[in-house]
Design a protein around this motif. Structure first.
Motif, PDB file in Angstrom:
ATOM      1  N   GLY A 287       0.804  -1.221   0.000  1.00 54.42           N
ATOM      2  CA  GLY A 287       0.000   0.000   0.000  1.00 54.42           C
ATOM      3  C   GLY A 287       0.837   1.271   0.000  1.00 54.42           C
ATOM      4  N   GLU A 288       2.125   1.126   0.210  1.00 55.94           N
ATOM      5  CA  GLU A 288       3.009   2.284   0.343  1.00 55.94           C
ATOM      6  C   GLU A 288       3.584   2.726  -1.004  1.00 55.94           C
ATOM      7  OE1 GLU A 288       3.460   4.163   2.807  1.00 55.94           O
ATOM      8  OE2 GLU A 288       5.358   5.196   2.447  1.00 55.94           O
ATOM      9  N   LEU A 289       3.544   1.829  -1.958  1.00 54.94           N
ATOM     10  CA  LEU A 289       4.186   2.094  -3.251  1.00 54.94           C
ATOM     11  C   LEU A 289       3.667   3.384  -3.884  1.00 54.94           C
ATOM     12  CD1 LEU A 289       6.262   0.204  -4.568  1.00 54.94           C
ATOM     13  CD2 LEU A 289       4.453  -0.612  -6.078  1.00 54.94           C
ATOM     14  N   LYS A 290       2.369   3.586  -3.751  1.00 50.41           N
ATOM     15  CA  LYS A 290       1.755   4.741  -4.407  1.00 50.41           C
ATOM     16  C   LYS A 290       2.160   6.063  -3.766  1.00 50.41           C
ATOM     17  CE  LYS A 290      -2.536   3.985  -1.740  1.00 50.41           C
ATOM     18  NZ  LYS A 290      -2.174   2.701  -1.119  1.00 50.41           N
ATOM     19  N   HIS A 291       2.879   6.013  -2.625  1.00 57.23           N
ATOM     20  CA  HIS A 291       3.284   7.249  -1.958  1.00 57.23           C
ATOM     21  C   HIS A 291       4.665   7.703  -2.399  1.00 57.23           C
ATOM     22  CE1 HIS A 291      -0.295   7.255   0.539  1.00 57.23           C
ATOM     23  NE2 HIS A 291      -0.109   5.960   0.758  1.00 57.23           N
ATOM     24  N   GLY A 292       5.068   7.323  -3.549  1.00 60.29           N
ATOM     25  CA  GLY A 292       6.340   7.830  -4.076  1.00 60.29           C
ATOM     26  C   GLY A 292       7.025   6.884  -5.040  1.00 60.29           C
TER      27      GLY A 292
ATOM     28  N   ASN B 108      -3.142  -3.100  -5.460  1.00 66.37           N
ATOM     29  CA  ASN B 108      -1.808  -2.517  -5.619  1.00 66.37           C
ATOM     30  C   ASN B 108      -1.089  -3.108  -6.833  1.00 66.37           C
ATOM     31  OD1 ASN B 108      -1.707  -2.717  -2.059  1.00 66.37           O
ATOM     32  ND2 ASN B 108      -2.124  -0.874  -3.257  1.00 66.37           N
ATOM     33  N   ILE B 109      -1.330  -4.386  -7.070  1.00 66.58           N
ATOM     34  CA  ILE B 109      -0.720  -5.029  -8.246  1.00 66.58           C
ATOM     35  C   ILE B 109      -1.259  -4.391  -9.528  1.00 66.58           C
ATOM     36  CG2 ILE B 109      -0.715  -7.202  -9.574  1.00 66.58           C
ATOM     37  CD1 ILE B 109      -0.538  -8.662  -6.822  1.00 66.58           C
ATOM     38  N   THR B 110      -2.550  -4.137  -9.558  1.00 71.92           N
ATOM     39  CA  THR B 110      -3.117  -3.542 -10.778  1.00 71.92           C
ATOM     40  C   THR B 110      -2.564  -2.129 -10.995  1.00 71.92           C
ATOM     41  OG1 THR B 110      -5.083  -2.884  -9.561  1.00 71.92           O
ATOM     42  CG2 THR B 110      -5.241  -4.921 -10.766  1.00 71.92           C
ATOM     43  N   GLU B 111      -2.290  -1.428  -9.887  1.00 77.15           N
ATOM     44  CA  GLU B 111      -1.675  -0.091 -10.017  1.00 77.15           C
ATOM     45  C   GLU B 111      -0.299  -0.203 -10.673  1.00 77.15           C
ATOM     46  OE1 GLU B 111      -3.878   1.216  -5.882  1.00 77.15           O
ATOM     47  OE2 GLU B 111      -1.695   1.058  -5.898  1.00 77.15           O
TER      48      GLU B 111
END
Ligand code: AGP
Length: 607
Positions: free
Chosen positions: A501-506, A533-536
C-alpha cells in the motif's frame, strides 16, 4: 569477519592451515596468509585475493621445512584496502613476532604513533599491525607475559593468535569480543575463529570467553583468566559431523542449505510440540511471568532482523503484547525505553554478531531480561543471555542465510503461540490446532521446494534487469524484505521491498515498462487490497511475478507461482523458499559467486 586458524603438532602444518582457512573463507575472502614456525624462525606468506592465490604462493613449502606450528588468516577488510601488505599475518620490527587478528583495534592510530615514536616502522594501513610491534616492546623472553601486557593497551575487539620465533611450539590465543575456539587433540592442538575449521580433527573444544588467554602447545592447553591465573573450563563437544561442512553433491552451500529446510524445521520443532501443547522449557516461562511482561524488544541484524518482523506480527497478533523490532546496530544508540518488566530477545544465527550482542547487553543493562534465539550452540550471545532457545538449523555456511531464517521464524512462532497460551488467549482446542499445523510445516516447505523448475524460468526473466521491487502486506511485507535482501546480496540486482500500500506514496514513480515486481499475497484478509496494488503497478507497465496460495491471483499478474496451501500465519516460513530459489537461480544466470558474494562475510563480529 576475518577467520583465523592455528595449529601446533606433528602433522604437516601447512595443509591443516589451508584446510582450516578454506572452511573459514565464509568469514572473509579479500586476502589470506599463513605463518609457519620451525627451528629457523617464522616464515610468512600472504596474498591479496581468494585463498587459491595464496595456495599458488606456497607450493614450494614442503614437510622438509620441519614446521611444528603455524597460523593462518582469511581477511574481510576493515582498515586498509585488500592488498598483499594489508594481509595478515603481521610482523614486528625484528620479524620474530607474528600476529593474526579478527576484530577492530579502535585506538590503533594513537598506538601507531607511539610505536613510530619508539622507532618501529609500520608498512601496512591496518589497525592490526600495531599489535606485533606493541608485543615486541614488552617482550623479555616470555610471549605470554608480553601478549598480556600488550592487551592492556588495546581498545576495541580482538581475537588474536601470536607466535614468536624465540619460543617454538607455542601459540598464544586471546579473545575480547571476537570469537575463538580451541580444538583439543592428542599430541596436537588447534585454534580457530569457528568450529568448522577444527571439526575434521577433533570434536573436543574449549570456547574462549572474553578476557581469557590460552597457552597452546602440542602437549596441552592452559587457559588463563584476565589476571593470568589458570582456569578450568568445561570441554564442549561439537554436536555436528564433518559431512555437515561439505556440499554433499550440491553445487553450492546455499542450495544445499535451501534444500535442508524441511529437515531443519523438523529439528526446530523436535520435542517442542508435546501432548497438544508447546514445550519450551529453555525460556522458563510460566503464566505469571508471561502475564507480567510489559513489552518485548526483538533485536537482530539482516536476515535475522527480517525474522523478527515476522515474530513481532505473530506475538502481537496472538499474545497481544507490544513488540518493538530494532535493527541491533541502532538499539543502544537511541536510548531505548526498556524496563525491568520487558523482555529483550536477541535473534542471531551465529550468536556472534557484534551489533546484536551489544543490543542484548544494552537491554540487560537497562534491567530487562535478555534471552536469545540462536543457532550456534555455545555462541557468545547464547551464553550471555539468561536463556537460549536454539533453532537447530545445523551448520549454515553460505553467506546468504536461508535455513537459519526459516528456523528463526518457526522458533518465534512457537514463542508467540506459547505466550498466547500462557496469557490465557488460546483455548486447548485452538492450541491443539496450532500444534497440528506446525507439525505440517516441513511438508509444506517440501512442496515449496518442488516449485524449483518454475522458479528457474522466472529467474531467466529477472536476471536481465538491474532493478526489482518486492511488495506485500502484513506478514508478506516481512517476507518481501527478506526476498529483496537475498536477491541483492547474491545477484547484485538493486532490489527494494515495500508494504504494497506504500508504493503509491512515491516509489510508483520508478515503475516503468517491464520492470520486475515480485508481489506476495498469502494473507487472505488483505488479498484484495494487494491485488489492487498489483493492478496499479501493471497499469504503469510493471511486470508482476505473483506468489500466492490463491490461484485467483493468476488473472492479475504476468506470471504466477501457486504456493503450498498452508495457514496464513504460517506462510512466511514457506513463502520465503521460492524467493530464496529465485535469488539463487538469478545469481547463477548472472554468473555471481553465490556462496561468497562480494564485500560480505558470514559472521559480522565488528560494529
Ligand atoms: C543474510 O543473508 C546475511 N547473512 C546477514 O544479513 C545476516 O543475517 C546478519 O549478518 C545477521 O547474522 P546473525 O544471524 O548471525 O546474527
Amino acid at each position: 569477519m576475518c577467520g583465523i586458524v592455528g595449529y601446533v603438532g606433528s602433522r604437516p602444518v601447512l595443509p591443516v592451515l589451508l584446510d582450516g582457512l578454506r572452511r573459514l573463507e565464509y568469514r572473509g575472502y579479500d586476502s589470506a596468509g599463513v605463518a609457519l614456525q620451525n627451528s629457523d624462525g617464522v616464515l610468512i606468506r600472504k596474498a591479496c585475493g581468494r585463498l587459491s592465490v595464496l595456495e599458488a604462493r606456497v607450493t614450494d613449502i614442503t614437510e622438509a621445512g620441519g614446521f611444528t606450528a603455524g597460523m593462518g588468516h582469511t581477511r574481510w577488510a576493515t582498515h586498509g584496502r585488500p592488498s598483499d601488505e594489508n594481509s595478515h599475518p603481521h610482523c614486528c620490527l625484528s620479524g620474530t613476532i607474528a600476529v593474526v587478528h579478527n576484530g577492530i583495534i579502535e585506538n590503533y592510530q594513537r598506538l601507531r604513533h607511539k610505536m613510530e615514536q619508539a622507532g618501529h616502522h609500520l608498512v601496512s594501513e591496518t589497525d592490526t599491525e600495531v599489535i606485533p610491534h606493541l608485543i615486541e616492546e614488552y617482550y623479555q623472553g616470555d610471549l605470554v607475559a608480553a601478549t598480556r601486557a600488550a592487551m592492556t593497551e588495546l581498545e576495541g575487539s580482538f581475537a588474536l593468535l601470536v607466535m614468536s620465533s624465540d619460543e617454538p611450539g607455542l601459540l598464544v590465543a586471546v579473545r575480547k569480543d571476537s570469537p575463538l575456539v580451541i580444538g583439543l587433540g592428542e599430541g596436537e592442538n588447534f585454534v580457530a575463529s569457528d568450529i568448522p575449521a577444527v571439526m575434521e580433527y577433533t570434536k573436543r573444544t574449549f570456547i574462549l570467553d572474553d578476557g581469557e588467554l590460552a597457552v597452546v602447545r602440542s602437549d596441552g592447553v592452559e587457559i588463563q583468566d584476565g589476571t593470568g591465573a589458570p582456569k578450568v573450563k568445561p570441554v564442549f563437544d561439537v554436536p555436528w559431523d564433518v559431512q555437515a561442512a561439505e556440499k554433499g553433491g550440491y553445487p553450492h552451500f546455499m542450495l544445499k542449505e535451501i534444500y535442508e529446510q524441511p529437515k531443519a524445521m523438523e529439528e526446530t520443532l523436535r520435542g517442542r510440540l508435546i501432548d497438544g501443547g508447546i514445550f519450551l522449557p529453555e525460556f522458563g516461562l510460566d503464566a505469571e511471568t508471561a502475564q507480567g511482561i510489559e513489552r518485548i524488544h526483538l533485536v537482530a541484524c539482516g536476515t535475522s532482523h527480517h525474522a523478527c518482523l515476522v515474530g513481532k506480527y505473530l506475538i502481537e497478533r496472538l499474545a497481544r503484547l507490544p513488540v518493538e523490532v530494532d535493527v541491533a546496530s541502532e538499539f543502544r544508540y537511541r536510548e531505548p525505553l526498556v524496563t525491568a518488566n520487558d523482555l529483550v530477545i536477541a535473534v542471531s544465527q551465529s550468536g556472534e554478531t557484534a551489533d546484536t550482542l551489544a543490543a542484548l547487553r544494552e537491554g540487560r543493562r537497562r534491567g530487562a531480561r535478555g534471552i536469545a534465539v540462536c543457532n550456534v550452540v555455545g555462541s557468545t550471545i547464547a551464553r550471555e543471555a539468561e536463556a537460549a532457545l536454539y533453532t537447530r538449523a545445523g551448520l549454515e555456511l553460505a553467506v546468504a542465510s536461508t535455513k537459519a531464517y526459516v528456523t528463526q521464524v518457526v522458533a518465534l512462532t512457537l514463542l508467540a503461540v506459547e505466550l498466547a497460551s500462557l496469557r490465557g488467549l488460546l483455548g486447548a482446542q485452538e492450541l491443539g490446532q496450532w500444534v497440528s499445523q506446525l507439525q505440517k510445516l516441513p511438508q509444506w516447505s517440501r512442496e515449496a521446494l518442488a516449485l524449483a523448475p518454475e522458479i528457474e524460468t522466472m529467474a531467466q526473466e529477472l536476471a536481465r534487469w538491474e532493478h526489482a521491487f518486492f511488495i506485500g502486506r502484513g506478514l508478506d511485507y516481512a517476507v518481501a524484505l527478506e526476498g529483496q535482501l537475498k536477491l541483492k546480496e547474491i545477484s547484485y540486482i538493486h532490489a527494494e521491498a515495500y508494504a504494497a500500500g506504500e508504493l503509491k506514496h512515491g516509489t510508483l514513480a520508478l515503475i516503468v515498462d517491464d520492470i520486475p515486481v515480485v508481489a506476495l499475497a498469502t494473507q487472505s484478509h488483505v488479498f484484495g487490497k494487494t491485488i489492487s496494488n498489483i493492478t496499479e503497478v501493471r497499469a504503469r507497465g510493471g511486470k508482476v511475478f505473483g506468489f500466492s496460495k490463491d490461484k485467483a491471483m493468476a488473472q492479475y499478474v504476468d506470471r504466477m507461482l501457486v504456493l503450498p496451501d498452508c495457514p496464513d500465519l504460517l506462510a512466511p516460513a514457506v513463502a520465503v523458499i521460492p524467493l530464496q530459489l529465485l535469488s539463487y537461480y538469478t545469481a547463477l544466470i548472472r554468473e555471481c559467486d553465490v556462496d561468497k558474494p562480494r564485500n560480505l562475510a558470514k559472521s559480522v563480529t565488528v560494529e
